[in-house]
Design a protein around this motif. Sequence first.
Motif, PDB file in Angstrom:
ATOM      1  N   GLY A  37      -9.185   8.071  12.495  1.00 54.27           N
ATOM      2  CA  GLY A  37      -9.909   6.914  11.993  1.00 54.27           C
ATOM      3  C   GLY A  37     -11.149   7.304  11.212  1.00 54.27           C
ATOM      4  O   GLY A  37     -11.469   6.706  10.177  1.00 54.27           O
ATOM      5  N   GLN A  38     -11.850   8.327  11.691  1.00 49.55           N
ATOM      6  CA  GLN A  38     -13.034   8.794  10.984  1.00 49.55           C
ATOM      7  C   GLN A  38     -12.654   9.410   9.639  1.00 49.55           C
ATOM      8  O   GLN A  38     -13.326   9.197   8.622  1.00 49.55           O
ATOM      9  N   ALA A  39     -11.543  10.163   9.642  1.00 46.89           N
ATOM     10  CA  ALA A  39     -11.077  10.768   8.392  1.00 46.89           C
ATOM     11  C   ALA A  39     -10.631   9.694   7.400  1.00 46.89           C
ATOM     12  O   ALA A  39     -10.809   9.839   6.187  1.00 46.89           O
ATOM     13  N   LEU A  40     -10.058   8.597   7.910  1.00 50.74           N
ATOM     14  CA  LEU A  40      -9.668   7.482   7.050  1.00 50.74           C
ATOM     15  C   LEU A  40     -10.896   6.835   6.422  1.00 50.74           C
ATOM     16  O   LEU A  40     -10.933   6.555   5.227  1.00 50.74           O
ATOM     17  N   GLU A  41     -11.921   6.640   7.246  1.00 48.80           N
ATOM     18  CA  GLU A  41     -13.165   6.054   6.749  1.00 48.80           C
ATOM     19  C   GLU A  41     -13.849   6.976   5.746  1.00 48.80           C
ATOM     20  O   GLU A  41     -14.436   6.513   4.763  1.00 48.80           O
ATOM     21  N   ASP A  42     -13.750   8.275   5.979  1.00 44.50           N
ATOM     22  CA  ASP A  42     -14.385   9.245   5.088  1.00 44.50           C
ATOM     23  C   ASP A  42     -13.608   9.468   3.799  1.00 44.50           C
ATOM     24  O   ASP A  42     -14.086  10.164   2.899  1.00 44.50           O
ATOM     25  N   GLY A  43     -12.387   8.931   3.729  1.00 42.26           N
ATOM     26  CA  GLY A  43     -11.596   9.088   2.515  1.00 42.26           C
ATOM     27  C   GLY A  43     -10.814  10.371   2.434  1.00 42.26           C
ATOM     28  O   GLY A  43     -10.351  10.739   1.348  1.00 42.26           O
ATOM     29  N   ARG A  44     -10.636  11.069   3.553  1.00 44.71           N
ATOM     30  CA  ARG A  44      -9.811  12.283   3.541  1.00 44.71           C
ATOM     31  C   ARG A  44      -8.330  11.930   3.409  1.00 44.71           C
ATOM     32  O   ARG A  44      -7.523  12.757   2.996  1.00 44.71           O
ATOM     33  N   TRP A  45      -7.984  10.706   3.808  1.00 44.61           N
ATOM     34  CA  TRP A  45      -6.635  10.200   3.583  1.00 44.61           C
ATOM     35  C   TRP A  45      -6.726   8.690   3.410  1.00 44.61           C
ATOM     36  O   TRP A  45      -7.745   8.081   3.735  1.00 44.61           O
ATOM     37  N   THR A  46      -5.703   8.089   2.838  1.00 44.98           N
ATOM     38  CA  THR A  46      -5.690   6.643   2.623  1.00 44.98           C
ATOM     39  C   THR A  46      -4.444   6.050   3.262  1.00 44.98           C
ATOM     40  O   THR A  46      -3.409   6.727   3.405  1.00 44.98           O
ATOM     41  N   LEU A  47      -4.534   4.796   3.640  1.00 41.56           N
ATOM     42  CA  LEU A  47      -3.409   4.088   4.231  1.00 41.56           C
ATOM     43  C   LEU A  47      -3.286   2.718   3.584  1.00 41.56           C
ATOM     44  O   LEU A  47      -4.250   1.957   3.539  1.00 41.56           O
ATOM     45  N   GLU A  48      -2.104   2.435   3.073  1.00 46.62           N
ATOM     46  CA  GLU A  48      -1.836   1.145   2.457  1.00 46.62           C
ATOM     47  C   GLU A  48      -0.567   0.556   3.054  1.00 46.62           C
ATOM     48  O   GLU A  48       0.321   1.291   3.499  1.00 46.62           O
ATOM     49  N   THR A  49      -0.471  -0.774   3.055  1.00 45.96           N
ATOM     50  CA  THR A  49       0.723  -1.444   3.557  1.00 45.96           C
ATOM     51  C   THR A  49       1.345  -2.294   2.465  1.00 45.96           C
ATOM     52  O   THR A  49       0.641  -2.859   1.624  1.00 45.96           O
ATOM     53  N   VAL A  50       2.646  -2.364   2.491  1.00 44.88           N
ATOM     54  CA  VAL A  50       3.409  -3.224   1.591  1.00 44.88           C
ATOM     55  C   VAL A  50       4.205  -4.182   2.467  1.00 44.88           C
ATOM     56  O   VAL A  50       5.037  -3.753   3.271  1.00 44.88           O
ATOM     57  N   ASP A  51       3.929  -5.470   2.341  1.00 42.50           N
ATOM     58  CA  ASP A  51       4.621  -6.489   3.119  1.00 42.50           C
ATOM     59  C   ASP A  51       5.972  -6.791   2.457  1.00 42.50           C
ATOM     60  O   ASP A  51       6.028  -7.434   1.405  1.00 42.50           O
ATOM     61  N   ILE A  52       7.042  -6.320   3.053  1.00 44.41           N
ATOM     62  CA  ILE A  52       8.378  -6.499   2.478  1.00 44.41           C
ATOM     63  C   ILE A  52       8.711  -7.977   2.299  1.00 44.41           C
ATOM     64  O   ILE A  52       9.366  -8.371   1.330  1.00 44.41           O
ATOM     65  N   ARG A  53       8.239  -8.810   3.203  1.00 44.50           N
ATOM     66  CA  ARG A  53       8.536 -10.234   3.127  1.00 44.50           C
ATOM     67  C   ARG A  53       7.951 -10.868   1.854  1.00 44.50           C
ATOM     68  O   ARG A  53       8.427 -11.903   1.388  1.00 44.50           O
ATOM     69  N   GLY A  54       6.957 -10.239   1.303  1.00 44.28           N
ATOM     70  CA  GLY A  54       6.354 -10.766   0.085  1.00 44.28           C
ATOM     71  C   GLY A  54       7.277 -10.690  -1.120  1.00 44.28           C
ATOM     72  O   GLY A  54       6.979 -11.285  -2.162  1.00 44.28           O
ATOM     73  N   PHE A  55       8.390  -9.968  -1.015  1.00 38.50           N
ATOM     74  CA  PHE A  55       9.331  -9.838  -2.128  1.00 38.50           C
ATOM     75  C   PHE A  55      10.542 -10.750  -1.975  1.00 38.50           C
ATOM     76  O   PHE A  55      11.451 -10.711  -2.810  1.00 38.50           O
TER      77      PHE A  55
END
Length: 246
Positions: A37-55
């Motif tokens: 979580g700290q690494a995510l906040e620091d920008g060492r990695w990113t996380l994105e979601t794609v809502d399949i139902r939106g298609f």
Amino acid sequence: MSDGATSKAHSGSPWQAVALTLFPDMFPGSLGQSLAGQALEDGRWTLETVDIRGFARDKHRTVDDTPCGGGAGMVMRPDIVDLAIRDVQDKTGGKLPLIYMTPRGRPLTQNRVRELAFGPGVAVLCGRYEGVDQRVLDAHDVEEISIGDYVLSGGEVAALVLMDACVRLIPGVMGSGRSHEEESFEEGLLEYPLYTRPTEWQGRTVPEVLLSGHHGNIRAWRREQAEAVTKDRRPDLWKAYKAASE
């Protein structure tokens, strides 16, 4: 595509994780805590979601249908999943390996985790119901991976497992660059037993060699213990380890 967490500017290209899911609120889950979580906040990695139902194209946002040939449950439609996959590929330049979490996939190994962790990232398709129509998996040459011989309610938990295993190998995420080098599977062996203070607890003591300060003896003891526990608990790993050693 929506951000799974807010991250700070990071030099270079951070490791990128994308989850294609019907339940985007399941992310980042445990990955929003502790070192990950700290690494995510620091920008060492990113996380994105794609809502399949939106298609989905109808007012009910339908993403599934009955299985051809009959049978229980529902199957995620190839046309809807295809649109979600193409959206990810367009926005990431098609650079991320596309993985579908399924019990029928090849078992996840530390070697595969290491390959993914040292790459640009990963896009993970999370199935629900009885699974995903095979045609869309074939059309996109999706890699199928399993985290074990059991069945979950959906692929989100398995996706979190895969991402967690990768994120912890990203440089700077763990406290020590050497902290993972003697863990299970890193050399084809399970990890040796671990001890800490107090040196005596409920009549049980820490092995004397670990208190000796003799680093050579400690390394030898740990190797011996790792080999013993691997031979006892994972004969498949032990066989592969011996073959590699010979």
